[in-house]
Design an enzyme around this catalytic site. Structure first.
Site, PDB file in Angstrom:
ATOM      1  N   TRP A   1       0.839  -1.215   0.000  1.00 32.31           N
ATOM      2  CA  TRP A   1       0.000   0.000   0.000  1.00 32.31           C
ATOM      3  C   TRP A   1       0.864   1.251   0.000  1.00 32.31           C
ATOM      4  O   TRP A   1       0.404   2.337  -0.290  1.00 32.31           O
ATOM      5  CB  TRP A   1      -0.956  -0.005   1.203  1.00 32.31           C
ATOM      6  N   ASP A   2       2.139   1.073   0.323  1.00 35.72           N
ATOM      7  CA  ASP A   2       3.089   2.187   0.337  1.00 35.72           C
ATOM      8  C   ASP A   2       2.972   3.022  -0.938  1.00 35.72           C
ATOM      9  O   ASP A   2       3.065   4.245  -0.911  1.00 35.72           O
ATOM     10  CB  ASP A   2       4.536   1.668   0.403  1.00 35.72           C
TER      11      ASP A   2
ATOM     12  N   GLU B   1       0.450  -2.877  12.612  1.00 39.32           N
ATOM     13  CA  GLU B   1       0.545  -4.337  12.453  1.00 39.32           C
ATOM     14  C   GLU B   1       0.792  -5.090  13.758  1.00 39.32           C
ATOM     15  O   GLU B   1       0.864  -6.315  13.756  1.00 39.32           O
ATOM     16  CB  GLU B   1       1.648  -4.670  11.430  1.00 39.32           C
TER      17      GLU B   1
ATOM     18  N   LYS C   1       2.344   0.238  16.266  1.00 39.52           N
ATOM     19  CA  LYS C   1       3.548   0.264  15.437  1.00 39.52           C
ATOM     20  C   LYS C   1       3.671   1.578  14.665  1.00 39.52           C
ATOM     21  O   LYS C   1       4.748   2.141  14.525  1.00 39.52           O
ATOM     22  CB  LYS C   1       3.503  -0.905  14.454  1.00 39.52           C
ATOM     23  N   GLN C   2       2.542   2.038  14.123  1.00 41.83           N
ATOM     24  CA  GLN C   2       2.620   3.198  13.218  1.00 41.83           C
ATOM     25  C   GLN C   2       1.284   3.911  13.186  1.00 41.83           C
ATOM     26  O   GLN C   2       0.293   3.399  13.705  1.00 41.83           O
ATOM     27  CB  GLN C   2       3.017   2.716  11.828  1.00 41.83           C
TER      28      GLN C   2
END
Ligand code: BGC
Length: 767
Positions: free
Chosen positions: A329-330, A473, A586-587
């Site tokens: 998806w980046d 994640e 995580k993000q």
């Protein structure tokens, strides 16, 4: 003064780790292939890699990954019989640089052996106008007369993570060129590398030795005289659709040799001049930010897919086989906006890649878990769209066992990310050709997938999205992840808008599509799902719960959590990961959603969520900091935004990133962060947001910046935008076809072709 168009160093550290990192920093690429920033004499142990875009291979049960070509850039010298190499010889002096203006890498090294010195200077580029071609100028000068033997040619000792990918390797000579050809192990795809040398000195012979196809040139050098030769190499694969890859490669190098180095370079430079004319961003007043941002843009430009290739950009770009060369998806969420705003022909390729891999996404939907309908895009996508992500995708360094991860089967937001990008392209370019050539089909199939994935909760009269992984994640198999639900809702909205648009503007194409994919009966369901899809709402403090029961997880700090780690590379998620029972994420997840759907949430909500989640975010992915930076600009925390912008923009130029996740080697470049840096500059500090109706600019420049200048394309027309601390200037290109509305600091203004608008950066008009 620092040269803001160059990256350079005058040290060489003879350590594996440094060679690996420098290989990333100094890599060159041209969309067709990448060439790591290693020295001419290096080999697979130093991670020399010429990674080819869009061709993948698998050996046995190992991971499928991109194919690295035999190294046509190889050259090694002996001086009076002694091998010359930065690894084993005395390096008296070394300097290397990468010119960002034209992606040319140069190194000069002075070696000492047998009481003599030899200075090696080599310059290389991968042609921007002939994507199969690489060109090298190599010079050597000895301080005393010496016997020099040059072995130059194609090194077939290839750095592979999960190889050997090339079989039936043949090392030949053909029409004065060296030729290596082979087929890939899995699919038998042909690959050829040819090389010619243009040297006007010494005596040349041919040699095949140690898996290298070489010209050997012997010369008795005069003291102080420089001997220069040129090398041309070409890589072709079956994906190039040429009659013969061997002939095409040989022809390409002979033509290049006939044209000569200067001509090849000037054609290459002309392409680069165009790229920068569209894509550069100028930051006045902050050289460090300028260089880091320019380097980030450079990284995106070197890996932009070749026109007509329908290739996309892997998560570690073309810096090697890391991350299986896979597309995540980046690309859509972090890199695509840069191309959409500055280089739409590349945005088209990225979307064509998703059209090309739609069948893979359909296969995945049918076979994943209990089986679904529509298109479930691969989490890690390669050439055919099948998922390269494994069910046990991370190794645990403590036990040596592979960990079950659900990235592949549960990170369902990927399909919506694709649909959103497809629609953005249409909205901001006004060009519906992509929709007609398969984009609309992609969108409808993504909506169909979500409809089959969603659960209708009768008692609540709503659709819910259960058992997923959001961007964070570390928490797997959660229910109603706000990000995923919102992306799903947006996919239904987009599908419904696509249907309405096609019905009105292209009724025949609409009828054909509906019958091709047999979707008519489902279309009303998408309308219902758009209305009834549940999206978690802010609580009374304004905070949106990341997923059901996230608030019940254990409160801790990142510091406390990390103190419990047994191994520095241990993974914090999956079944037993330390973060799993805690609120540490995580993000950016909710914050990523607030950034993507910024129109739908007021400032206070952005602030409340940012403040809640930021201390709980590990930023364990390079995708995270830019999302926090952009949202921080929305509610006025510009200093924080700047720190996180710099963190993002400097990631690849500084190369201090982690290179292992669990036991998996991840060392490569970070194009998503590169795209994030561009977005933070233009969307964050520039406050630019384009919609189908207009371009909105609400600047919030960092205090140190005198101005931020960039070009942007909107509906096919070009604009130069300069944002100062007090005023915004927009110059509409004289060649523009229409007038567009720019809303600058709340004031709606029209930009006729050739017109310059000037408006106060605050509310007051200067005009
Ligand atoms: C991140 C993902 C990302 C992937 C590739 C992972 O560490 O969590 O969001 O897509 O890396 O960059």
């Amino acid at each position: 003064m620092t040269n803001l168009w160059k990256v350079s160093t005058d040290t060489f550290v003879n350590e594996k780790e440094s060679i690996m990192r420098m290989g990333n920093v100094y890599q060159i690429a041209n969309g067709y292939m990448g060439y790591r920033g290693t020295f001419d004499e290096f080999g697979p142990d130093e991670l020399v890699g010429i990674t080819i875009a869009g061709i993948f291979d698998r050996v046995g049960d190992s991971w499928r990954e991109p194919v690295n070509a035999p190294n046509g850039g190889y050259t090694r010298l002996t001086l009076d019989g002694s091998e010359i190499s930065a690894l084993t010889s005395t390096v008296k002096k070394h300097a290397q640089n990468l010119n960002l203006e034209n992606a040319v890498f140069n190194r000069e090294t002075i070696y000492e052996a047998n009481g003599k010195t030899v200075t090696v200077n080599s310059t290389r580029f991968l042609s921007a106008d002939k994507p199969n071609l690489g060109v090298i100028k190599f010079s050597l000068t000895t301080d005393k007369a010496a016997k020099v033997k040059i072995s130059t040619g194609i090194d077939c000792n290839i750095w592979d993570l999960n190889g050997k990918h090339l079989v039936n390797l043949k090392l030949e000579q053909n029409e004065g060129a060296l030729l290596v050809h082979a087929v890939t192990n899995e699919l038998g795809k042909k690959v050829a590398v040819a090389e010619v040398v243009d040297a006007s000195f010494g005596k040349a012979t041919h040699e095949v030795k140690d898996n290298r196809n070489l010209h050997v040139i012997e010369v008795d050098t005069e003291a102080g005289k420089t001997y220069t030769f040129y090398k041309y190499f070409a890589v072709f694969t079956e994906n190039d659709h040429v009659a013969s890859v061997n002939e095409a490669a040989v022809k390409a190098v002979i033509e290049a040799k006939n044209a000569g180095y200067e001509k090849c370079l000037s054609n290459h430079n002309a392409e680069w001049a165009k790229k920068w004319a569209y894509c550069d961003v100028k930051i006045d007043g902050d050289d460090e930010a300028q260089q880091a941002l320019r380097y980030s843009i450079f990284q995106l430009l070197i890996v932009a897919p070749v026109n007509g290739s329908a290739n996309s950009i892997p998560a570690r770009a073309l810096s090697g086989q890391v991350y299986k060369g896979a597309i995540f998806w980046d690309t859509e969420m972090f890199m695509f906006p840069f191309f959409l705003y500055t280089y739409p022909e590349k945005a088209v390729e990225l979307m064509r890649y998703r059209i090309k891999t739609l069948d893979g996404a359909r296969r995945k939907a049918k076979t994943e878990s209990i089986g679904f309908e529509g298109a479930f895009y691969a989490w890690e996508s390669q050439d055919d769209g099948d998922d390269a992500c494994t069910y046990f995708n991370i190794g645990d360094p403590n036990t040596g066992r592979d960990l079950r991860t659900h990235f592949r089967d549960k990170q369902v937001h990927i399909s919506g990310d694709v649909a959103i990008a497809m629609w953005e392209y249409f909205k901001l370019t006004g060009d519906d050709s992509l929709l007609l050539e398969g984009g609309a089909e992609v969108i409808l199939e993504c909506a169909r997938f979500y409809f089959s994935y969603a659960y209708f909760q009768k008692n609540k009269n709503r659709y819910e999205i259960l058992d997923v992984i959001g961007p964070d994640e570390y928490h797997e198999r959660v229910n109603n992840n706000a990000f995923t639900n919102m992306v799903t809702k947006a996919t239904f909205e987009i599908a419904n808008a696509t249907v309405a648009y096609l019905k009105e503007k292209h009724p025949a194409a609409f009828t054909t599509l509906v019958s091709k994919i047999n979707i008519e009966k489902e279309l009303p369901l998408f309308v219902e799902a758009e209305k009834l899809l549940y999206v978690p709402q802010p609580n009374k403090e304004g905070v949106i719960e990341q997923f059901d029961a996230y608030f019940k997880l254990r409160e801790t700090t990142i510091k406390e959590l990390k103190a419990q780690m047994i191994h520095p590379n241990e993974y914090l998620g999956a079944g037993q990961g330390l973060a799993v029972p805690t609120k540490i994420i995580k993000q950016a997840d909710v914050v990523m959603m607030l950034n993507m759907f910024k129109d739908r949430y007021p400032k206070e909500i952005k602030k409340a969520n940012w403040e809640y989640y930021e201390p709980r975010t590990e930023h364990g992915s390079s995708l995270s900091a830019c999302a926090y930076a952009m949202v921080a600009t929305e509610f006025g925390n510009i200093d924080f935004a700047y720190d996180y912008f710099m963190r993002t923009a400097k990631i690849d130029i500084e190369a201090k990133y982690k290179v292992y996740v669990g036991t998996i080697f991840m060392g490569g470049s970070h194009p998503a962060a590169n795209g994030g840096a561009w977005m933070t500059a233009v969307f964050g500090f520039g406050g630019v947001q384009s919609t189908a109706k207009n371009v909105v600019i609400n600047p919030r420049l960092y205090k140190k910046w005198n101005s931020l200048q960039f070009n942007m394309i909107y509906k096919g027309d070009r604009f130069k935008v300069t944002i100062g601390q007090d005023k915004v200037e927009v110059i509409a290109d004289a060649a523009n076809k229409a007038s567009h509305t720019f809303v600058i600091s709340g004031q709606s203004l029209d930009t006729a072709p050739g017109k310059t608008l000037s408006h106060a950066a605050g509310a007051k008009s200067l005009a």
